[in-house]
Design a protein around this motif. Structure first.
Motif, PDB file in Angstrom:
ATOM      1  N   PRO A   1       6.610  15.583 -30.056  1.00  0.00           N
ATOM      2  CA  PRO A   1       6.311  14.248 -29.532  1.00  0.00           C
ATOM      3  C   PRO A   1       6.896  14.036 -28.143  1.00  0.00           C
ATOM      4  O   PRO A   1       7.989  14.522 -27.817  1.00  0.00           O
ATOM      5  N   ARG A   2       6.164  13.289 -27.357  1.00  0.00           N
ATOM      6  CA  ARG A   2       6.449  13.136 -25.929  1.00  0.00           C
ATOM      7  C   ARG A   2       7.890  12.736 -25.651  1.00  0.00           C
ATOM      8  O   ARG A   2       8.502  13.192 -24.682  1.00  0.00           O
ATOM      9  N   PHE A   3       8.463  11.890 -26.495  1.00  0.00           N
ATOM     10  CA  PHE A   3       9.787  11.352 -26.194  1.00  0.00           C
ATOM     11  C   PHE A   3      10.872  11.899 -27.126  1.00  0.00           C
ATOM     12  O   PHE A   3      11.954  11.342 -27.194  1.00  0.00           O
ATOM     13  N   GLN A   4      10.555  12.978 -27.838  1.00  0.00           N
ATOM     14  CA  GLN A   4      11.610  13.622 -28.606  1.00  0.00           C
ATOM     15  C   GLN A   4      12.627  14.245 -27.662  1.00  0.00           C
ATOM     16  O   GLN A   4      12.363  14.464 -26.475  1.00  0.00           O
ATOM     17  N   ARG A   5      13.784  14.586 -28.223  1.00  0.00           N
ATOM     18  CA  ARG A   5      14.853  15.140 -27.388  1.00  0.00           C
ATOM     19  C   ARG A   5      14.450  16.492 -26.805  1.00  0.00           C
ATOM     20  O   ARG A   5      13.617  17.211 -27.359  1.00  0.00           O
ATOM     21  N   ASP A   6      15.079  16.840 -25.703  1.00  0.00           N
ATOM     22  CA  ASP A   6      14.777  18.076 -25.000  1.00  0.00           C
ATOM     23  C   ASP A   6      15.328  19.289 -25.766  1.00  0.00           C
ATOM     24  O   ASP A   6      16.136  19.155 -26.691  1.00  0.00           O
ATOM     25  N   TYR A   7      14.899  20.455 -25.322  1.00  0.00           N
ATOM     26  CA  TYR A   7      15.420  21.692 -25.902  1.00  0.00           C
ATOM     27  C   TYR A   7      16.919  21.797 -25.612  1.00  0.00           C
ATOM     28  O   TYR A   7      17.362  21.598 -24.478  1.00  0.00           O
ATOM     29  N   SER A   8      17.705  22.139 -26.631  1.00  0.00           N
ATOM     30  CA  SER A   8      19.160  22.086 -26.463  1.00  0.00           C
ATOM     31  C   SER A   8      19.898  23.252 -27.106  1.00  0.00           C
ATOM     32  O   SER A   8      21.120  23.301 -27.069  1.00  0.00           O
ATOM     33  N   TRP A   9      19.181  24.206 -27.705  1.00  0.00           N
ATOM     34  CA  TRP A   9      19.899  25.319 -28.323  1.00  0.00           C
ATOM     35  C   TRP A   9      20.624  26.147 -27.277  1.00  0.00           C
ATOM     36  O   TRP A   9      20.192  26.256 -26.123  1.00  0.00           O
ATOM     37  N   THR A  10      21.734  26.731 -27.711  1.00  0.00           N
ATOM     38  CA  THR A  10      22.560  27.562 -26.831  1.00  0.00           C
ATOM     39  C   THR A  10      22.691  28.958 -27.447  1.00  0.00           C
ATOM     40  O   THR A  10      22.119  29.248 -28.504  1.00  0.00           O
ATOM     41  N   GLN A  11      23.494  29.805 -26.799  1.00  0.00           N
ATOM     42  CA  GLN A  11      23.627  31.182 -27.271  1.00  0.00           C
ATOM     43  C   GLN A  11      24.159  31.250 -28.693  1.00  0.00           C
ATOM     44  O   GLN A  11      23.826  32.184 -29.437  1.00  0.00           O
ATOM     45  N   ASP A  12      24.960  30.264 -29.101  1.00  0.00           N
ATOM     46  CA  ASP A  12      25.470  30.286 -30.476  1.00  0.00           C
ATOM     47  C   ASP A  12      24.314  30.269 -31.473  1.00  0.00           C
ATOM     48  O   ASP A  12      24.291  31.051 -32.438  1.00  0.00           O
TER      49      ASP A  12
ATOM     50  N   GLN B   1       5.414  34.216 -15.756  1.00  0.00           N
ATOM     51  CA  GLN B   1       5.606  34.173 -14.314  1.00  0.00           C
ATOM     52  C   GLN B   1       7.088  34.334 -13.975  1.00  0.00           C
ATOM     53  O   GLN B   1       7.965  34.223 -14.842  1.00  0.00           O
ATOM     54  N   LYS B   2       7.356  34.576 -12.701  1.00  0.00           N
ATOM     55  CA  LYS B   2       8.744  34.600 -12.237  1.00  0.00           C
ATOM     56  C   LYS B   2       9.349  33.221 -12.466  1.00  0.00           C
ATOM     57  O   LYS B   2       8.762  32.196 -12.107  1.00  0.00           O
ATOM     58  N   LEU B   3      10.527  33.193 -13.058  1.00  0.00           N
ATOM     59  CA  LEU B   3      11.111  31.921 -13.492  1.00  0.00           C
ATOM     60  C   LEU B   3      11.979  31.316 -12.402  1.00  0.00           C
ATOM     61  O   LEU B   3      12.985  31.917 -11.996  1.00  0.00           O
ATOM     62  N   PRO B   4      11.617  30.119 -11.907  1.00  0.00           N
ATOM     63  CA  PRO B   4      12.486  29.445 -10.935  1.00  0.00           C
ATOM     64  C   PRO B   4      13.797  29.045 -11.599  1.00  0.00           C
ATOM     65  O   PRO B   4      13.852  28.775 -12.789  1.00  0.00           O
ATOM     66  N   GLN B   5      14.875  29.004 -10.795  1.00  0.00           N
ATOM     67  CA  GLN B   5      16.195  28.693 -11.339  1.00  0.00           C
ATOM     68  C   GLN B   5      16.857  27.511 -10.648  1.00  0.00           C
ATOM     69  O   GLN B   5      17.971  27.138 -11.009  1.00  0.00           O
ATOM     70  N   ARG B   6      16.190  26.910  -9.690  1.00  0.00           N
ATOM     71  CA  ARG B   6      16.782  25.797  -8.955  1.00  0.00           C
ATOM     72  C   ARG B   6      15.984  24.528  -9.211  1.00  0.00           C
ATOM     73  O   ARG B   6      14.799  24.559  -9.506  1.00  0.00           O
ATOM     74  N   ARG B   7      16.693  23.401  -9.072  1.00  0.00           N
ATOM     75  CA  ARG B   7      16.105  22.074  -9.229  1.00  0.00           C
ATOM     76  C   ARG B   7      15.454  21.914 -10.602  1.00  0.00           C
ATOM     77  O   ARG B   7      14.358  21.378 -10.736  1.00  0.00           O
ATOM     78  N   LEU B   8      16.152  22.379 -11.598  1.00  0.00           N
ATOM     79  CA  LEU B   8      15.662  22.291 -12.966  1.00  0.00           C
ATOM     80  C   LEU B   8      16.526  21.319 -13.769  1.00  0.00           C
ATOM     81  O   LEU B   8      17.707  21.120 -13.486  1.00  0.00           O
ATOM     82  N   ARG B   9      15.930  20.731 -14.790  1.00  0.00           N
ATOM     83  CA  ARG B   9      16.699  19.963 -15.764  1.00  0.00           C
ATOM     84  C   ARG B   9      17.575  20.920 -16.575  1.00  0.00           C
ATOM     85  O   ARG B   9      17.280  22.115 -16.693  1.00  0.00           O
ATOM     86  N   ALA B  10      18.602  20.367 -17.176  1.00  0.00           N
ATOM     87  CA  ALA B  10      19.478  21.196 -18.011  1.00  0.00           C
ATOM     88  C   ALA B  10      18.686  21.849 -19.138  1.00  0.00           C
ATOM     89  O   ALA B  10      18.918  23.014 -19.495  1.00  0.00           O
ATOM     90  N   SER B  11      17.734  21.117 -19.711  1.00  0.00           N
ATOM     91  CA  SER B  11      16.951  21.671 -20.818  1.00  0.00           C
ATOM     92  C   SER B  11      16.015  22.770 -20.329  1.00  0.00           C
ATOM     93  O   SER B  11      15.723  23.717 -21.071  1.00  0.00           O
ATOM     94  N   GLU B  12      15.536  22.690 -19.098  1.00  0.00           N
ATOM     95  CA  GLU B  12      14.705  23.766 -18.549  1.00  0.00           C
ATOM     96  C   GLU B  12      15.541  25.019 -18.308  1.00  0.00           C
ATOM     97  O   GLU B  12      15.068  26.142 -18.539  1.00  0.00           O
ATOM     98  N   HIS B  13      16.768  24.833 -17.846  1.00  0.00           N
ATOM     99  CA  HIS B  13      17.679  25.968 -17.742  1.00  0.00           C
ATOM    100  C   HIS B  13      17.888  26.595 -19.121  1.00  0.00           C
ATOM    101  O   HIS B  13      17.939  27.825 -19.257  1.00  0.00           O
ATOM    102  N   ALA B  14      18.016  25.742 -20.157  1.00  0.00           N
ATOM    103  CA  ALA B  14      18.220  26.261 -21.510  1.00  0.00           C
ATOM    104  C   ALA B  14      17.011  27.075 -21.967  1.00  0.00           C
ATOM    105  O   ALA B  14      17.167  28.130 -22.607  1.00  0.00           O
TER     106      ALA B  14
END
Length: 568
Positions: A26-37, A152-165
């Motif tokens: 759903p559009r307003f559900q929380r962002d992706y948040s899983w980590t290496q753990d 595609q080649k993955l950009p690493q700048r100007r991303l949200r924290a969840s996009e980095h995740a």
């Protein structure tokens, strides 16, 4: 549950993704948040299943909502589904590496196409625009669709924290896949990994038809010990109302900022519980089972959603502070009463307290707070009475305060009379009270009661948590032959009665050990605490009758200590 329209089935990952259906976070559900753990836990579970020969690995509940049985909203399970999708994409990347190195290029292209169509979706060969089986939320889908899915080649700048995740998850699984299954430089080996995983990972899939049914599923699973949170479901409903009625995106951004600020402010507190307490502090009483249905019915428009948010923002500081006696919101007098409610584990007064803090001045609110603490001691701690009626009364008073039917603290206090235990009933309950001190909560309450009695007798203040003093059982918890006055049955019934408890200085208590009453009497006589000294001065022996007499005396004092004069 018979009135709830839902289907339940066990499905493997292959069955879930290979059936031509599509899934949408759903559009307003929380962002992706899983980590290496979480990634590592999943990977170890998968490897343990594949290498250990286990037939399957259970991935838990997946709650889906649909209206047409073609497109399914992922109400619970989006973190797991997204991560599995990223793992598949990592395998596709590893096979694409083989293609780029001209290793079985044609065969590996076919493998990529087959795996992509089975688990990821259709990729237009000209535009490379994907038609994905899984659509993420509004903050994550762009990065997922534009960069991850097309490899595609993955950009690493100007991303949200969840996009980095998302990026880090893809790169982490790519490394695991390459190191574990890519050494043979075989596309078949990599494809076999996905083929085996897809048949061995399975979910319990619960499919519902609307938000209300989804909410009821959450409640049922929670009641059975499966801890799911309905917060995201509620958030999605409220945000969808604003999205439907809004003419510009600024309103959504404002709503999201304020929502996240409240969630952050709550910390470890439950958002649904805050919402229920807040709601019951202003409106007719709603039980937890009916909360979502009621909110949905009463917030049908954008204006009502923002009104709800404003009201919640007004109440959240009081709610949070009620869990923390040290909160700067409280004065010194208020802090002691909040500490008592927390010690008693009593939350029923919270709606009325939140309403009272909105309506009354400092002095008036303090008087009302004290009354709630005294009632909690009489009704809950000593009386151990059912809380249904208590909850109803507190909500009634909260509603009358909110609607300005009650204008003064004195009237609010008088309105609590139905749950104020009368003196005679309280005195009798106290005289018979047994408080097993095997739990830390009961030990704390016992110290509180005893030090309160001491303060009432002498006017002396004590820190009830000071290690200088310990809780003393006159008749020990494990009595030996030094107590012939008690049969085994009497000892079992007497050891945790309030009349058998007192306070000793820590060193003295250790020295007494398992001594009989004669030895204890000498130590009690030298105690600086009046309640302990009285045991030695007024008793030449300790038996069932003397213990009961002491507890009746304590009950008489308690009736005067925990008393609200306006209520009797």
């Amino acid at each position: 549950m018979s009135a709830i329209h839902f289907n339940t089935s066990n499905q493997t990952f292959r069955q879930l993704m290979g059936n031509g259906l599509s899934f949408r976070v759903p559009r307003f559900q929380r962002d992706y948040s899983w980590t290496q753990d979480e990634w590592d836990d999943l990977w170890q579970d998968i490897q343990g299943t594949l290498q250990g020969g286990e037939p399957a690995h259970y991935m838990g509940y997946l709650v889906l909502q649909t209206r047409d049985n073609k497109v399914f909203d992922v109400i619970d399970g989006q973190q797991r589904m997204t991560t599995l999708s990223l793992m598949v994409l990592a395998v596709l990347r590893a096979i694409q590496d083989l293609v780029d190195s001209n290793v079985e290029a044609d065969n590996n292209r076919r493998r990529i196409e087959q795996l992509r169509s089975s688990y990821i979706g259709f990729l237009d060969p000209v535009t490379l625009v994907p038609q994905n089986k899984l659509t993420l939320n509004r903050n994550n889908d762009g990065y997922y669709k534009d960069y991850l899915v097309p490899l595609q080649k993955l950009p690493q700048r100007r991303l949200r924290a969840s996009e980095h995740a998302l990026r880090k998850s893809f790169e982490w699984f790519y490394k695991q896949v390459r190191d574990t299954y890519g050494k043979e430089r075989s596309g078949a080996s990599l494809a076999k990994f996905i083929d085996e995983v897809s048949d061995r990972l399975f979910f319990t899939v619960i499919t519902v038809t609307d938000e209300l049914n989804a909410f009821k599923v959450f409640e049922t699973l929670n009641a059975r010990g499966v801890r799911l949170s309905p917060t995201d479901l509620l958030k999605n409903y409220l945000f969808s109302v604003v999205h439907r009625d809004s003419t510009h995106t600024g309103e959504i951004e404002t709503l999201e900022r304020r929502w996240e600020a409240m969630v952050g402010r709550l910390g470890g507190e439950s958002f649904p519980d805050f919402l229920r307490v807040h709601w019951n502090s202003r409106r007719k009483f709603v039980r937890e089972a009916d909360l979502f249905k009621t909110i949905r019915a009463e917030t049908p428009t954008k204006a009502r959603v923002f009104e709800l948010i404003r009201d919640m923002e007004e109440d959240i500081d009081t709610y949070v502070a009620l869990s923390n006696p040290e909160d700067a919101l409280w004065s010194d007098d208020q802090r002691s009463y909040v500490r008592e409610l927390r010690m008693f584990s009593v939350r029923q007064p919270w709606p009325a307290l939140i309403a009272a803090r909105r309506a009354f001045d400092l002095q008036g609110f303090t008087a009302f707070l004290k009354t709630c603490s005294v009632i909690a001691f009489r009704y809950n701690v000593i009386g151990s009475l059912a809380t249904n009626e208590q909850e109803r009364v507190y909500n009634s008073v909260a509603l009358r305060i909110a609607s300005k039917d009650i204008l003064s603290p004195a009237d609010a206090i008088r309105s609590l009379a139905p749950i104020y235990v009368p003196d005679q009933s309280f005195r009798q309950a106290f005289a018979e009270k047994v408080l097993p001190t095997t739990s830390s909560r009961n030990r704390h309450v016992a110290r509180y009661i005893l030090f309160s009695l001491e303060r009432y007798l002498t006017g002396q203040e004590y820190d009830i948590d000071s290690p200088q003093y310990t809780l003393e059982h006159v008749l020990q918890e494990n009595p030996d032959g030094n107590w012939p006055e008690f049969t085994d049955e009497q000892a079992l019934e007497s050891v945790y009665r309030l009349g058998n408890l007192t306070i000793m200085e820590a060193g003295q208590n250790r020295d007494l050990g398992n001594a009989g009453f004669d030895s204890k009497q000498q130590a009690y006589r030298q105690s600086p605490l009046e309640i302990t000294k009285k045991i030695a001065l007024e008793n030449t022996e300790w038996n069932v009758e003397r213990l009961a007499a002491r507890q009746r005396w304590m009950a008489n004092q308690a009736t005067s200590i925990w008393k609200i004069s306006q209520l009797g």
